[in-house]
Design a protein around this motif. Sequence first.
Motif: not given
Length: 268
Positions: A66-68, A73-81, A136-144, A177-182
């Motif tokens: 939920t955060a930008p 920097l290299y940004n990792i998006c935390y998701v409670n999956a 949403g993470c990919a669209d926001s600009g996260y890398q992973a 991976h399809q969205r280009g995210l590690a």
Amino acid sequence: MSKVFSTRPLLVAAVAATAAAVLAVVNHNPAEAAVTLPPVHAGFDYQLDGPYTPPDGVQVVSRDRTAPPAAGLYNICYVNAFQVQPGEQDEWDPDLLLRDAQGNLVIDEDWGEPLLDIRPGKAERVAATVNGWIDGCADSGYQAIEPDNYDSFSRSKDLLTTADAKAFLTLLAEHAHQRGLAIGQKNTVELAGDREAIGLDFAVAEQCGEYDECGQYVDAFGDNVLVIEYTDEGLSTACAGYGDRLSIVRRDVDVSTPGSSGYVRKTC
């Protein structure tokens, strides 16, 4: 990767640099985009309670979905999956929450979080929601992506299996991976040996110094391991063994923001 010399040094240097920074994820689908891994042995900060200006020297930041992301920097998006984030239960179809034979919700008692039902027949429906968050993470600009609670099977009253967890995480890895995210493996060291089959790119390991597990993550992921310790003893152990190789940070358990009474951040 060792350096390669030839009569075309500029071209070779460029190729080597690209290969060191980018992992081509071809195990699942050759059409998937290449992903960029976090830099190794980099300044790291874990900002799950809320975003703030990263301290000097930080190159990698993990933040809640939920955060930008942090600029530059290299940004990792935390998701409670694998579990339901507090306050979000009403957003889920009740049929997708794991229930015992009496119909009661199966709860992670430490955090008060209902487990999601990732058994065959429901896993794809749960993944549809989580993959929407990944979008949403990919669209926001996260890398992973950092999908948490991979080990929910251990709290499931034997209703979930490791096979369920791995199959579900594979769905998320393919989509990331399809969205280009590690995508990182969060904890669950006992399944680290399955990382290639699932499609996991790096690890986020909590308290591996405290529990003497860092070496097992390194065996599976090499130096692509980010470590969070919550005690000075754990930090000391992690730094003594791997401070010259891994990204290591000591945070308070609530991963609070600067200015909070319990805020702690230390590094090697």
